[in-house]
Design a protein around this motif. Structure first.
Motif, short mmCIF file in Angstrom:
data_model
loop_
_atom_site.label_atom_id
_atom_site.label_comp_id
_atom_site.label_asym_id
_atom_site.label_seq_id
_atom_site.Cartn_x
_atom_site.Cartn_y
_atom_site.Cartn_z
N ASP A 160 45.42 37.05 42.87
CA ASP A 160 44.48 37.96 43.55
C ASP A 160 45.06 39.35 43.74
O ASP A 160 44.34 40.33 43.79
N TYR A 161 46.38 39.43 43.86
CA TYR A 161 46.97 40.75 44.09
C TYR A 161 47.29 41.45 42.79
O TYR A 161 47.37 42.66 42.72
N TYR A 162 47.53 40.64 41.74
CA TYR A 162 48.11 41.23 40.54
C TYR A 162 47.11 41.35 39.41
O TYR A 162 46.92 42.41 38.83
N PHE A 163 46.43 40.29 39.08
CA PHE A 163 45.60 40.34 37.88
C PHE A 163 44.39 39.46 38.04
O PHE A 163 44.50 38.23 38.01
N VAL A 164 43.22 40.09 38.21
CA VAL A 164 42.04 39.27 38.51
C VAL A 164 41.11 39.13 37.30
O VAL A 164 40.00 38.64 37.43
N PHE A 165 41.59 39.55 36.12
CA PHE A 165 40.69 39.53 34.96
C PHE A 165 41.03 38.42 33.97
O PHE A 165 40.71 38.52 32.79
N GLU A 166 41.69 37.37 34.42
CA GLU A 166 42.15 36.34 33.49
C GLU A 166 41.01 35.81 32.62
O GLU A 166 41.13 35.73 31.39
N ASP A 167 39.86 35.49 33.24
CA ASP A 167 38.75 34.89 32.48
C ASP A 167 38.20 35.85 31.43
O ASP A 167 37.88 35.45 30.31
N TYR A 168 38.11 37.14 31.78
CA TYR A 168 37.62 38.11 30.80
C TYR A 168 38.57 38.22 29.61
O TYR A 168 38.16 38.38 28.47
N LEU A 169 39.88 38.13 29.91
CA LEU A 169 40.87 38.21 28.82
C LEU A 169 40.67 37.07 27.82
O LEU A 169 40.72 37.29 26.62
N TYR A 170 40.45 35.85 28.35
CA TYR A 170 40.21 34.72 27.42
C TYR A 170 39.01 35.02 26.54
O TYR A 170 39.04 34.84 25.33
N GLN A 171 37.94 35.48 27.17
CA GLN A 171 36.71 35.71 26.40
C GLN A 171 36.93 36.76 25.32
O GLN A 171 36.68 36.52 24.14
N VAL A 172 37.46 37.91 25.73
CA VAL A 172 37.59 39.01 24.78
C VAL A 172 38.58 38.67 23.65
O VAL A 172 38.32 38.92 22.48
#
Length: 324
Positions: free
Chosen positions: A308-320
């Motif tokens: 939550d503090y560092y990187f909240v885009f994990e799911d978008y990264l998988y998709q892209v």
């Protein structure tokens, strides 16, 4: 062979025209030109000029300029017409050779992993797996498949070794020890800009020029500069000019305008055909299971896990990463 400037320019123009000819912008321009024929201000005796004026005043000329600008920033400088595509991509033969052998090594590593684990490189997903993937599409990070048997395709130190062994065959350094031998592990003599060239290129970083977000020792109070810079940014967006936007962000990009400015610089928009293309890629990912998907999953898990503090885009990264 070096080209004379005029020849180079005409080659560049021909290439940009060829690239834009099959684009959706080309068909939109044609459609607009046809629509304009019904307008009273378009006269038959000055048809060509009138249509040009119409495209200028209705904003289509600006769109064409932006498309040309983004093509020019993607393309390398003009090459000889007979040069093969791989030569244009990488003009140095010894680099191409090294790239080729590294690629072979990667493929060998992938194939041996497939054989070892008895997994195909690619397979069609069964229908129930497709449904399952669709259901958890936006929270892939919470699904933890067991990927302990998958190993990285190469170790960073192997890649470093390849870079260290690169040698330009035309460059004679001799056995004499000199300061050059001690400049670092990687000894590739690449042309880099000298200090005066860098000064010119990075002139916006000069101490007497305001930069957004850097507020030590500027002559102008930071909040004045910030307000002014945001106002100029809104003007640049209103003008819809890619080149102006790229020049503008060299002094920092206001957070509120970031998405719109980068879309303008890269000349991208959410056209229906772009959305359709994205949906097609998504359906391909859902239908086909690739070995590479698991490697991407593992890589993202190791480097950008949902924090939550560092990187909240994990799911978008998988998709892209899986789409492209």
């Amino acid at each position: 062979a070096m080209l004379d400037p005029d020849r180079g320019l005409s080659l560049t123009i021909a290439r940009v025209v060829q690239r834009l000819q099959g684009s959706s912008l080309h068909s939109q321009l044609e459609r607009q030109a046809r629509v304009s024929l019904h307008k009273p201000e378009i006269k038959l005796e000055s048809l060509k000029e009138d249509i040009k004026d119409f495209l200028k005043t209705s904003g289509w000329e600006k769109k064409l300029q932006n498309a040309v600008y983004s093509e020019l920033s993607v393309f390398p400088s003009p090459c000889h017409p007979a040069a093969p595509p791989e030569h244009i991509k990488e003009p140095l033969a010894y680099m191409r050779k090294a790239q080729g052998s590294w690629e072979k090594r990667i493929l060998k590593s992938l194939n041996s992993m497939c054989t070892e684990l008895n997994i195909p490189l690619a397979q069609k997903r069964p229908v129930n797996e497709q449904k399952e993937l669709l259901n958890k599409w936006n929270e892939m990070g919470s699904d933890e498949p067991d990927l302990s048997l998958f190993r990285p395709v190469y170790a960073p130190k192997d890649f470093l070794e390849v870079l260290m062994n690169l040698r330009n065959p035309n460059y004679e350094n001799g056995e004499q020890p000199s300061f050059r031998n001690h400049l670092g592990l990687i000894q590739v003599p690449l042309k880099v800009k000298d200090i005066p060239e860098l000064k010119e290129d990075l002139s916006e970083l000069g101490l007497n020029i305001g930069q957004l977000g850097i507020d030590d020792s500027a002559q102008v109070p930071p909040e004045f500069f910030e307000n002014d810079h945001v106002r100029v940014g809104q003007k640049v967006l209103a003008e819809q000019d890619s080149a102006a936007a790229q020049q503008y962000v060299r002094q920092g990009c206001p957070t509120a305008l970031r998405a719109d400015l980068w879309a303008l610089i890269l000349n991208i928009s959410n056209q229906p055909e772009d959305i359709l293309y994205y949906e097609q890629l998504k359906s391909n990912v859902i239908q086909h299971d690739l070995l590479v998907d698991s490697l991407i999953y593992k890589d993202v898990k190791l480097t950008a896990s949902n924090d939550d503090y560092y990187f909240v885009f994990e799911d978008y990264l998988y998709q892209v990463c899986k789409y492209f």
